[in-house]
Design a protein around this motif. Structure first.
Motif, PDB file in Angstrom:
ATOM      1  N   ILE A   1      23.787  44.141  29.702  1.00  0.00           N
ATOM      2  CA  ILE A   1      24.378  42.830  30.004  1.00  0.00           C
ATOM      3  C   ILE A   1      24.738  42.108  28.710  1.00  0.00           C
ATOM      4  O   ILE A   1      25.793  41.512  28.585  1.00  0.00           O
ATOM      5  N   HIS A   2      23.845  42.191  27.723  1.00  0.00           N
ATOM      6  CA  HIS A   2      24.069  41.506  26.455  1.00  0.00           C
ATOM      7  C   HIS A   2      24.927  42.310  25.477  1.00  0.00           C
ATOM      8  O   HIS A   2      25.477  41.753  24.538  1.00  0.00           O
ATOM      9  N   ASN A   3      25.032  43.612  25.707  1.00  0.00           N
ATOM     10  CA  ASN A   3      25.805  44.489  24.829  1.00  0.00           C
ATOM     11  C   ASN A   3      26.635  45.449  25.670  1.00  0.00           C
ATOM     12  O   ASN A   3      26.372  46.657  25.694  1.00  0.00           O
ATOM     13  N   PRO A   4      27.661  44.954  26.366  1.00  0.00           N
ATOM     14  CA  PRO A   4      28.433  45.841  27.244  1.00  0.00           C
ATOM     15  C   PRO A   4      29.152  46.931  26.447  1.00  0.00           C
ATOM     16  O   PRO A   4      29.520  46.738  25.290  1.00  0.00           O
ATOM     17  N   ILE A   5      29.320  48.063  27.102  1.00  0.00           N
ATOM     18  CA  ILE A   5      30.038  49.180  26.477  1.00  0.00           C
ATOM     19  C   ILE A   5      31.533  48.966  26.710  1.00  0.00           C
ATOM     20  O   ILE A   5      31.983  48.917  27.856  1.00  0.00           O
ATOM     21  N   PRO A   6      32.297  48.798  25.638  1.00  0.00           N
ATOM     22  CA  PRO A   6      33.734  48.563  25.824  1.00  0.00           C
ATOM     23  C   PRO A   6      34.452  49.848  26.269  1.00  0.00           C
ATOM     24  O   PRO A   6      34.260  50.908  25.693  1.00  0.00           O
ATOM     25  N   LEU A   7      35.236  49.730  27.322  1.00  0.00           N
ATOM     26  CA  LEU A   7      36.038  50.846  27.830  1.00  0.00           C
ATOM     27  C   LEU A   7      37.494  50.407  27.915  1.00  0.00           C
ATOM     28  O   LEU A   7      37.793  49.348  28.465  1.00  0.00           O
ATOM     29  N   LYS A   8      38.392  51.223  27.398  1.00  0.00           N
ATOM     30  CA  LYS A   8      39.809  50.881  27.419  1.00  0.00           C
ATOM     31  C   LYS A   8      40.369  50.870  28.829  1.00  0.00           C
ATOM     32  O   LYS A   8      41.294  50.142  29.133  1.00  0.00           O
ATOM     33  N   THR A   9      39.802  51.688  29.709  1.00  0.00           N
ATOM     34  CA  THR A   9      40.339  51.812  31.066  1.00  0.00           C
ATOM     35  C   THR A   9      39.648  50.893  32.079  1.00  0.00           C
ATOM     36  O   THR A   9      39.938  50.967  33.271  1.00  0.00           O
ATOM     37  N   PHE A  10      38.745  50.036  31.627  1.00  0.00           N
ATOM     38  CA  PHE A  10      38.001  49.172  32.545  1.00  0.00           C
ATOM     39  C   PHE A  10      38.895  48.076  33.128  1.00  0.00           C
ATOM     40  O   PHE A  10      39.605  47.386  32.409  1.00  0.00           O
ATOM     41  N   VAL A  11      38.842  47.949  34.448  1.00  0.00           N
ATOM     42  CA  VAL A  11      39.561  46.881  35.142  1.00  0.00           C
ATOM     43  C   VAL A  11      38.539  46.176  36.035  1.00  0.00           C
ATOM     44  O   VAL A  11      38.007  46.786  36.961  1.00  0.00           O
ATOM     45  N   PRO A  12      38.224  44.906  35.751  1.00  0.00           N
ATOM     46  CA  PRO A  12      37.213  44.228  36.553  1.00  0.00           C
ATOM     47  C   PRO A  12      37.691  44.025  37.987  1.00  0.00           C
ATOM     48  O   PRO A  12      38.882  43.918  38.254  1.00  0.00           O
ATOM     49  N   LEU A  13      36.733  43.984  38.915  1.00  0.00           N
ATOM     50  CA  LEU A  13      37.063  43.732  40.321  1.00  0.00           C
ATOM     51  C   LEU A  13      37.519  42.291  40.490  1.00  0.00           C
ATOM     52  O   LEU A  13      37.056  41.393  39.791  1.00  0.00           O
ATOM     53  N   THR A  14      38.403  42.082  41.431  1.00  0.00           N
ATOM     54  CA  THR A  14      38.771  40.715  41.785  1.00  0.00           C
ATOM     55  C   THR A  14      37.636  40.141  42.621  1.00  0.00           C
ATOM     56  O   THR A  14      36.757  40.875  43.097  1.00  0.00           O
ATOM     57  N   ARG A  15      37.647  38.853  42.838  1.00  0.00           N
ATOM     58  CA  ARG A  15      36.626  38.219  43.656  1.00  0.00           C
ATOM     59  C   ARG A  15      36.620  38.818  45.062  1.00  0.00           C
ATOM     60  O   ARG A  15      35.563  39.098  45.625  1.00  0.00           O
ATOM     61  N   GLU A  16      37.796  39.037  45.610  1.00  0.00           N
ATOM     62  CA  GLU A  16      37.919  39.597  46.948  1.00  0.00           C
ATOM     63  C   GLU A  16      37.362  41.018  47.013  1.00  0.00           C
ATOM     64  O   GLU A  16      36.658  41.380  47.940  1.00  0.00           O
ATOM     65  N   GLU A  17      37.663  41.836  46.000  1.00  0.00           N
ATOM     66  CA  GLU A  17      37.157  43.205  45.967  1.00  0.00           C
ATOM     67  C   GLU A  17      35.635  43.230  45.850  1.00  0.00           C
ATOM     68  O   GLU A  17      34.963  44.057  46.477  1.00  0.00           O
TER      69      GLU A  17
END
Length: 72
Positions: free
Chosen positions: A51-67
């Motif tokens: 949580i304090h040190n997230p692993i950066p990923l180039k392909t990461f797409v966060p979920l929308t609120r609805e998802e």
């Protein structure tokens, strides 16, 4: 059951019982220890670390609120 309370420094993982209490503990082979530290503690473990040190990923797409709230 009797209770003793004292403040002690921890040195190399050991707590020294003050001289005033040593005689009281002389014939006791087992005690229950509760540690209350004056140092603030935070969450520990892998989840807190990530949580304090997230692993950066180039392909990461966060979920929308609805998802995130979708039931499926």
């Amino acid at each position: 059951m009797s209770t003793l309370e004292f403040t002690a420094k921890v040195q190399d993982g050991k707590i020294e019982v003050p001289e005033a209490y040593r005689q009281l503990l002389q014939n006791i082979d087992c005690v229950k220890i509760t540690v209350i530290s004056n140092r603030r503690t935070t969450e520990v473990g892998m989840i807190a670390h990530l949580i304090h040190n997230p692993i950066p990923l180039k392909t990461f797409v966060p979920l929308t609120r609805e998802e995130a709230h979708e039931r499926g």
